[in-house]
Scaffold this active site. Sequence first.
Site, PDB file in Angstrom:
ATOM      1  N   VAL A 176     -13.381   2.498  14.368  1.00 34.09           N
ATOM      2  CA  VAL A 176     -14.497   3.012  15.167  1.00 34.09           C
ATOM      3  C   VAL A 176     -15.632   1.991  15.206  1.00 34.09           C
ATOM      4  O   VAL A 176     -16.160   1.660  16.273  1.00 34.09           O
ATOM      5  CB  VAL A 176     -15.005   4.359  14.596  1.00 34.09           C
ATOM      6  CG1 VAL A 176     -16.223   4.850  15.365  1.00 34.09           C
ATOM      7  CG2 VAL A 176     -13.902   5.406  14.623  1.00 34.09           C
ATOM      8  N   GLY A 177     -15.985   1.463  14.049  1.00 34.13           N
ATOM      9  CA  GLY A 177     -17.108   0.523  13.968  1.00 34.13           C
ATOM     10  C   GLY A 177     -16.878  -0.730  14.785  1.00 34.13           C
ATOM     11  O   GLY A 177     -17.799  -1.270  15.402  1.00 34.13           O
ATOM     12  N   GLU A 178     -15.617  -1.189  14.824  1.00 32.87           N
ATOM     13  CA  GLU A 178     -15.312  -2.429  15.548  1.00 32.87           C
ATOM     14  C   GLU A 178     -15.208  -2.210  17.053  1.00 32.87           C
ATOM     15  O   GLU A 178     -15.459  -3.118  17.836  1.00 32.87           O
ATOM     16  CB  GLU A 178     -13.988  -3.024  15.039  1.00 32.87           C
ATOM     17  CG  GLU A 178     -14.091  -3.580  13.624  1.00 32.87           C
ATOM     18  CD  GLU A 178     -12.728  -3.865  13.002  1.00 32.87           C
ATOM     19  OE1 GLU A 178     -11.791  -4.230  13.737  1.00 32.87           O
ATOM     20  OE2 GLU A 178     -12.602  -3.711  11.770  1.00 32.87           O
ATOM     21  N   ARG A 227     -12.291  14.856   7.542  1.00 28.93           N
ATOM     22  CA  ARG A 227     -13.097  15.233   6.369  1.00 28.93           C
ATOM     23  C   ARG A 227     -14.531  15.535   6.764  1.00 28.93           C
ATOM     24  O   ARG A 227     -15.112  14.834   7.595  1.00 28.93           O
ATOM     25  CB  ARG A 227     -13.094  14.097   5.334  1.00 28.93           C
ATOM     26  CG  ARG A 227     -11.764  13.932   4.639  1.00 28.93           C
ATOM     27  CD  ARG A 227     -11.768  12.725   3.701  1.00 28.93           C
ATOM     28  NE  ARG A 227     -10.726  11.794   4.095  1.00 28.93           N
ATOM     29  CZ  ARG A 227     -10.676  10.516   3.731  1.00 28.93           C
ATOM     30  NH1 ARG A 227     -11.621  10.002   2.959  1.00 28.93           N
ATOM     31  NH2 ARG A 227      -9.695   9.742   4.137  1.00 28.93           N
ATOM     32  N   ASN A 287       0.869  -1.171   0.000  1.00 29.96           N
ATOM     33  CA  ASN A 287       0.000   0.000   0.000  1.00 29.96           C
ATOM     34  C   ASN A 287       0.910   1.226   0.000  1.00 29.96           C
ATOM     35  O   ASN A 287       1.514   1.565   1.014  1.00 29.96           O
ATOM     36  CB  ASN A 287      -0.889  -0.036   1.249  1.00 29.96           C
ATOM     37  CG  ASN A 287      -1.880   1.104   1.294  1.00 29.96           C
ATOM     38  OD1 ASN A 287      -1.839   2.013   0.456  1.00 29.96           O
ATOM     39  ND2 ASN A 287      -2.766   1.066   2.274  1.00 29.96           N
ATOM     40  N   GLY A 339     -13.499   4.156   9.853  1.00 25.13           N
ATOM     41  CA  GLY A 339     -12.102   4.259  10.279  1.00 25.13           C
ATOM     42  C   GLY A 339     -11.748   5.729  10.340  1.00 25.13           C
ATOM     43  O   GLY A 339     -12.585   6.552  10.725  1.00 25.13           O
ATOM     44  N   ASN A 340     -10.525   6.084   9.937  1.00 26.49           N
ATOM     45  CA  ASN A 340     -10.215   7.513   9.810  1.00 26.49           C
ATOM     46  C   ASN A 340     -11.050   8.099   8.683  1.00 26.49           C
ATOM     47  O   ASN A 340     -11.649   9.152   8.804  1.00 26.49           O
ATOM     48  CB  ASN A 340      -8.726   7.713   9.534  1.00 26.49           C
ATOM     49  CG  ASN A 340      -7.921   7.506  10.805  1.00 26.49           C
ATOM     50  OD1 ASN A 340      -8.281   8.025  11.859  1.00 26.49           O
ATOM     51  ND2 ASN A 340      -6.864   6.719  10.717  1.00 26.49           N
ATOM     52  N   ARG A 347      -2.494  -2.233  -3.491  1.00 23.10           N
ATOM     53  CA  ARG A 347      -3.720  -1.484  -3.244  1.00 23.10           C
ATOM     54  C   ARG A 347      -3.691  -0.262  -4.164  1.00 23.10           C
ATOM     55  O   ARG A 347      -2.756   0.526  -4.139  1.00 23.10           O
ATOM     56  CB  ARG A 347      -3.779  -1.019  -1.789  1.00 23.10           C
ATOM     57  CG  ARG A 347      -5.025  -0.209  -1.570  1.00 23.10           C
ATOM     58  CD  ARG A 347      -5.113   0.378  -0.185  1.00 23.10           C
ATOM     59  NE  ARG A 347      -6.336   1.175  -0.150  1.00 23.10           N
ATOM     60  CZ  ARG A 347      -6.461   2.285   0.544  1.00 23.10           C
ATOM     61  NH1 ARG A 347      -5.457   2.752   1.260  1.00 23.10           N
ATOM     62  NH2 ARG A 347      -7.590   2.945   0.539  1.00 23.10           N
ATOM     63  N   GLU A 389      -8.295  -5.762   4.897  1.00 23.41           N
ATOM     64  CA  GLU A 389      -8.123  -5.391   3.490  1.00 23.41           C
ATOM     65  C   GLU A 389      -6.916  -6.095   2.869  1.00 23.41           C
ATOM     66  O   GLU A 389      -6.914  -6.422   1.696  1.00 23.41           O
ATOM     67  CB  GLU A 389      -8.002  -3.867   3.364  1.00 23.41           C
ATOM     68  CG  GLU A 389      -9.324  -3.178   3.664  1.00 23.41           C
ATOM     69  CD  GLU A 389      -9.210  -1.685   3.892  1.00 23.41           C
ATOM     70  OE1 GLU A 389      -8.882  -1.301   5.035  1.00 23.41           O
ATOM     71  OE2 GLU A 389      -9.442  -0.909   2.966  1.00 23.41           O
ATOM     72  N   HIS A 438     -13.329   2.315  -0.420  1.00 19.13           N
ATOM     73  CA  HIS A 438     -13.330   1.261   0.613  1.00 19.13           C
ATOM     74  C   HIS A 438     -13.855  -0.067   0.072  1.00 19.13           C
ATOM     75  O   HIS A 438     -14.315  -0.928   0.836  1.00 19.13           O
ATOM     76  CB  HIS A 438     -14.224   1.655   1.823  1.00 19.13           C
ATOM     77  CG  HIS A 438     -13.641   2.740   2.675  1.00 19.13           C
ATOM     78  ND1 HIS A 438     -14.409   3.749   3.200  1.00 19.13           N
ATOM     79  CD2 HIS A 438     -12.381   2.957   3.101  1.00 19.13           C
ATOM     80  CE1 HIS A 438     -13.651   4.567   3.921  1.00 19.13           C
ATOM     81  NE2 HIS A 438     -12.407   4.095   3.874  1.00 19.13           N
ATOM     82  N   ASP A 491      -8.888  11.823  16.301  1.00 22.42           N
ATOM     83  CA  ASP A 491      -8.888  10.447  16.784  1.00 22.42           C
ATOM     84  C   ASP A 491     -10.161  10.206  17.593  1.00 22.42           C
ATOM     85  O   ASP A 491     -10.433  10.927  18.557  1.00 22.42           O
ATOM     86  CB  ASP A 491      -7.645  10.221  17.652  1.00 22.42           C
ATOM     87  CG  ASP A 491      -7.457   8.759  17.979  1.00 22.42           C
ATOM     88  OD1 ASP A 491      -8.288   8.204  18.730  1.00 22.42           O
ATOM     89  OD2 ASP A 491      -6.492   8.158  17.479  1.00 22.42           O
ATOM     90  N   PHE A 492     -10.924   9.192  17.208  1.00 17.74           N
ATOM     91  CA  PHE A 492     -12.216   8.991  17.848  1.00 17.74           C
ATOM     92  C   PHE A 492     -12.110   8.729  19.346  1.00 17.74           C
ATOM     93  O   PHE A 492     -12.962   9.150  20.123  1.00 17.74           O
ATOM     94  CB  PHE A 492     -12.994   7.855  17.159  1.00 17.74           C
ATOM     95  CG  PHE A 492     -14.475   8.044  17.266  1.00 17.74           C
ATOM     96  CD1 PHE A 492     -15.159   8.749  16.300  1.00 17.74           C
ATOM     97  CD2 PHE A 492     -15.175   7.558  18.351  1.00 17.74           C
ATOM     98  CE1 PHE A 492     -16.528   8.974  16.419  1.00 17.74           C
ATOM     99  CE2 PHE A 492     -16.536   7.778  18.486  1.00 17.74           C
ATOM    100  CZ  PHE A 492     -17.211   8.484  17.512  1.00 17.74           C
TER     101      PHE A 492
HETATM  102  P1  ADP Z   1      -7.788   3.682   8.940  1.00 20.86           P
HETATM  103  O1  ADP Z   1      -9.008   4.258   8.274  1.00 20.86           O
HETATM  104  O2  ADP Z   1      -6.622   4.607   8.908  1.00 20.86           O
HETATM  105  O3  ADP Z   1      -7.491   2.255   8.551  1.00 20.86           O
HETATM  106  P2  ADP Z   1      -8.792   2.552  11.432  1.00 20.86           P
HETATM  107  O4  ADP Z   1      -9.808   1.693  10.763  1.00 20.86           O
HETATM  108  O5  ADP Z   1      -7.694   1.903  12.181  1.00 20.86           O
HETATM  109  O6  ADP Z   1      -8.187   3.656  10.492  1.00 20.86           O
HETATM  110  O7  ADP Z   1      -9.625   3.485  12.460  1.00 20.86           O
HETATM  111  C1  ADP Z   1      -9.001   4.480  13.183  1.00 20.86           C
HETATM  112  C2  ADP Z   1     -10.033   5.122  14.097  1.00 20.86           C
HETATM  113  O8  ADP Z   1     -10.564   4.116  14.983  1.00 20.86           O
HETATM  114  C3  ADP Z   1      -9.459   6.224  14.962  1.00 20.86           C
HETATM  115  O9  ADP Z   1     -10.320   7.348  14.970  1.00 20.86           O
HETATM  116  C4  ADP Z   1      -9.439   5.587  16.334  1.00 20.86           C
HETATM  117  O10 ADP Z   1      -9.600   6.517  17.360  1.00 20.86           O
HETATM  118  C5  ADP Z   1     -10.643   4.690  16.273  1.00 20.86           C
HETATM  119  N1  ADP Z   1     -10.583   3.684  17.336  1.00 20.86           N
HETATM  120  C6  ADP Z   1      -9.662   2.722  17.529  1.00 20.86           C
HETATM  121  N2  ADP Z   1      -9.899   2.057  18.681  1.00 20.86           N
HETATM  122  C7  ADP Z   1     -10.992   2.624  19.234  1.00 20.86           C
HETATM  123  C8  ADP Z   1     -11.751   2.404  20.435  1.00 20.86           C
HETATM  124  N3  ADP Z   1     -11.410   1.468  21.299  1.00 20.86           N
HETATM  125  N4  ADP Z   1     -12.830   3.191  20.659  1.00 20.86           N
HETATM  126  C9  ADP Z   1     -13.164   4.163  19.806  1.00 20.86           C
HETATM  127  N5  ADP Z   1     -12.501   4.418  18.670  1.00 20.86           N
HETATM  128  C10 ADP Z   1     -11.436   3.669  18.379  1.00 20.86           C
END
Ligand code: ADP
Length: 397
Positions: A331-333, A241, A10, A210-211, A91, A384, A180, A282-283
């Site tokens: 975030v979703g996970e 964004r 990537n 994610g981000n 990628r 991915e 995505h 950062d979430f």
């Molecule tokens: P990318 O899009 O760069 O692959 P990721 O899928 O790893 O990013 O997602 C990153 C985001 O997930 C960040 O905003 C981070 O804060 C959030 N995140 C990671 N762990 C947690 C958590 N335990 N609770 C809430 N948000 C989280």
Amino acid sequence: MSTPHVLVVNAGSSSLKYSLVDATTGESPGSGLVERIGESSSTVVHQGPEGESRIDGAVADHEEAFRLALHAFEEHGPSLSDFDVVAVGHRAVHGGELFSAPVLVTDEVTDAIRDLIPLAPLHNPANLEGIAGARTLFPDLPHVAVFDTAFHQTLEPHAWSYAVPRSWATEHGIRRYGFHGTSFSFVSRASAELLGTPLEETNLIVAHLGNGASVAAIHGGRSVETSMGLTPLEGLVMGTRSGDVDPALHAHLHRELGWSLDEIDRELNRESGLKGLAGENDFREVLRLREEGDEGAGLAFDVYVHRLRKYVGAYYAVLGRVDAIVFTGGVGENAALVRSAALSGLEPLGIQVDAELNDVRSETARLVSSERSRVAVAVVPTDEEWEIARQAVDLIG
Ligand code: ADP
């Protein structure tokens, strides 16, 4: 080792992520990240059998970054010659209308990726650098490009067209593409497995958070609608964004504040979203500040969740019948609160999150809906790199 492995690459504008992936199991015996390519001091952080190791050195371009990565494999293991490496999987971000599936990289393919640079001015040049470097260092391996946009090439004209003069699309490629796709492809298959239903008969709303973040409506394994458009700016609230704004915003800011288009583009892509509202992209930080009563973080969370809920509702209507709503990405996970807040009050639509299941932390695919929920709610970790490895192996047979 006899199972096929793929070196998944990537390439960003100043970084290179690489991972040796077992296409059958998804396991990665070695991976790493080269950063600050083109600067006087670059670093590779490599993960191998000895754990994490770090090598510093000046890396002028992506070809040298690959040399450094190879050096890391030699120095810190595992040795690439111990594996059946069958391909390099790249990628690639924007495949426009040309690529609806992975392709074997040829000069024609790199020319086509170059022609698509106007649609992805930051990403496609970096992808080309990565491909060129890897082809020089691995001339005997097949190289496969897997595009982020490919999965959404199944969108029908009513979903991909903007209501603007038609010539914009026919002459300039101005239309919705969606991104995505590699993640949506992986997660939809894994979701069907989790539900125990054939993918072709499964309707899903998948939120990749994610981000960057986007949602897709997936009908029987085919994407029929997605929230990102011509570029990855449209749709949900993201780390930096804005997602959806009034399309007249650019003209307004330009006329009233005298901002240049480049400035506006930068503000919407890099200074907006969670960062714009909460001061943090950062979430986890947003959640922490919100807990402390920070008003901006509270608003950022509310706008994020409200936007997500709107898209879930819209995609429910697009699909008509929904088997599962699936969350993936960092975030979703991990953020149980986002899942419960986005879906609260939707019981009349047959959606009921089980508070206890939703709060369980786990890295495996799982259901978080109550038994009475007509629509399943699931958390499915994305991968991915594994998807790229699988698609590459499928392509080369
Ligand atoms: P990318 O899009 O760069 O692959 P990721 O899928 O790893 O990013 O997602 C990153 C985001 O997930 C960040 O905003 C981070 O804060 C959030 N995140 C990671 N762990 C947690 C958590 N335990 N609770 C809430 N948000 C989280």
